[in-house]
Design a protein around this motif. Structure first.
Motif, PDB file in Angstrom:
ATOM      1  N   ARG A  59       0.755  -1.282   0.074  1.00 18.69           N
ATOM      2  CA  ARG A  59      -0.034  -0.098  -0.096  1.00 18.69           C
ATOM      3  C   ARG A  59       0.879   1.402  -0.043  1.00 18.69           C
ATOM      4  N   SER A  65       0.112   6.857   2.242  1.00 13.02           N
ATOM      5  CA  SER A  65      -0.986   7.698   2.512  1.00 13.02           C
ATOM      6  C   SER A  65      -1.963   6.875   3.245  1.00 13.02           C
ATOM      7  N   SER A  66      -2.000   5.361   3.017  1.00 11.07           N
ATOM      8  CA  SER A  66      -3.129   4.625   3.354  1.00 11.07           C
ATOM      9  C   SER A  66      -2.807   3.865   4.718  1.00 11.07           C
ATOM     10  N   TYR A  67      -1.815   4.310   5.387  1.00 18.72           N
ATOM     11  CA  TYR A  67      -1.239   3.318   6.581  1.00 18.72           C
ATOM     12  C   TYR A  67      -2.212   3.819   7.601  1.00 18.72           C
ATOM     13  N   THR A  68      -2.661   2.700   8.387  1.00 12.31           N
ATOM     14  CA  THR A  68      -3.325   2.795   9.430  1.00 12.31           C
ATOM     15  C   THR A  68      -2.764   2.021  10.585  1.00 12.31           C
TER      16      THR A  68
END
Length: 307
Positions: free
Chosen positions: A258, A261-264
């Motif tokens: 990924r 910007s999409s890291y959680t």
């Protein structure tokens, strides 16, 4: 600007809840002891017993050493931050941890594939096993593992070193890994993301595919075994190996495929714990301790230590 303005990073750790810190400390200490002592026992047993100086056990030895290095590069530092108020790591220490972990990650993935190939030759071509998996082939395969792991680690660590970190310096993770570091950089991380994606496709997805293909041929060969007991034992071994391999590859592929910007991070920390901490603790149990020959070898080690 090729040099970082930041001289140290601060770990937020696995959780911000102080009530869970004590419980998590005991959990991670237990995982580390299982991983370290279990893998160290395998290393000693294989080195001590001459009967284990065969390709299969040499690969197990390499896997155990990689797991020891992986967990030792992460857990002691993490446990130290849990015990003290100082939750910092120097810039150089962070880069060193990143290099070691990335190396062990690459080495473990290629080793899983190498071990699957070794079992494929042993089960599908038993009469030719000693000819194919000779000393030179074993050395060549281990050299390939090392070359791929070092190259992968140098590329990613080198690209991180090129980034500029001008603040903030808080890592929302429990160790220095590529995703949280990319999220902190104030310079472009596009090249890093592309190389991480390439490595994930070639190493993680590629190795996982090759491993599954090897086990597919192995299962086909098992189905030709006439005795029900033989099938049961073989399936038990293969299924446990595939579970551990899947537990390792799935979160790795999920984490690195990924964009930054999409890291959680709250969820990603749990996912990272699976391949960085849990799998190295499971490997000795699944790959070695269930093996009767290894059990006998470990008993010899304990008997030697007793005397």
């Amino acid at each position: 600007m090729n040099h970082s303005i930041i001289t140290e990073f601060i770990f937020l750790g696995f959780t911000k809840n102080p009530e869970l810190q004590g419980i998590l400390f005991l959990v991670f200490l237990f995982i580390y002891l299982v991983a370290f002592l279990g893998n160290m026992l395998i290393v000693i047993a294989i080195i001590y017993n001459n009967t284990f100086h065969t390709p299969m056990y040499v690969f197990l030895l390499a896997l155990a050493i990689v797991d020891i290095i992986c967990t030792t590069s992460i857990i002691p530092e993490m446990l130290g931050t849990m015990l003290t108020s100082a939750k910092t790591i120097s810039y150089g220490g962070c880069m060193s941890q990143l290099f070691i972990f990335t190396w062990s990650l690459g080495a473990e993935m290629v080793l899983f594939t190498t071990m699957a190939y070794d079992r494929y030759i042993a089960i599908c071509f038993p009469l030719h096993y000693s000819t194919i998996m000779n000393h030179h082939m074993c050395v060549a395969l281990l050299s390939i593992v090392m070359a791929i792991a070092v190259t992968n680690s140098w590329v990613h660590t080198g690209l991180i070193l090129r980034l500029t970190f001008c603040g903030p310096n808080i890592i929302d993770h429990f160790f220095c890994e590529i995703p949280p570091l990319l999220a902190l950089s104030c310079s472009s991380v596009r090249i890093n993301e592309v190389m991480v994606y390439v490595a994930d496709v070639t190493l993680a997805i590629g190795d996982f595919t090759l491993t599954c293909i090897s086990y597919g041929y192995i299962i086909a060969a098992i189905l030709r075994i006439r005795t029900a007991e033989g099938k049961r034992k073989a399936f038990s071994t293969c299924s446990s190996h595939l579970v551990v391999v899947s537990l390792y590859y799935s979160p790795v592929i999920y984490t690195y495929i990924r964009p930054a910007s999409s890291y959680t991070f709250e969820k990603d920390k749990v996912v990272a714990a699976l391949y960085a901490l849990v799998t190295p603790a499971l490997n000795p149990i699944v790959y070695s301790f269930r093996n009767k020959e290894m059990q006998a070898g470990i008993k010899k080690v304990f008997a030697f230590l007793k005397h």
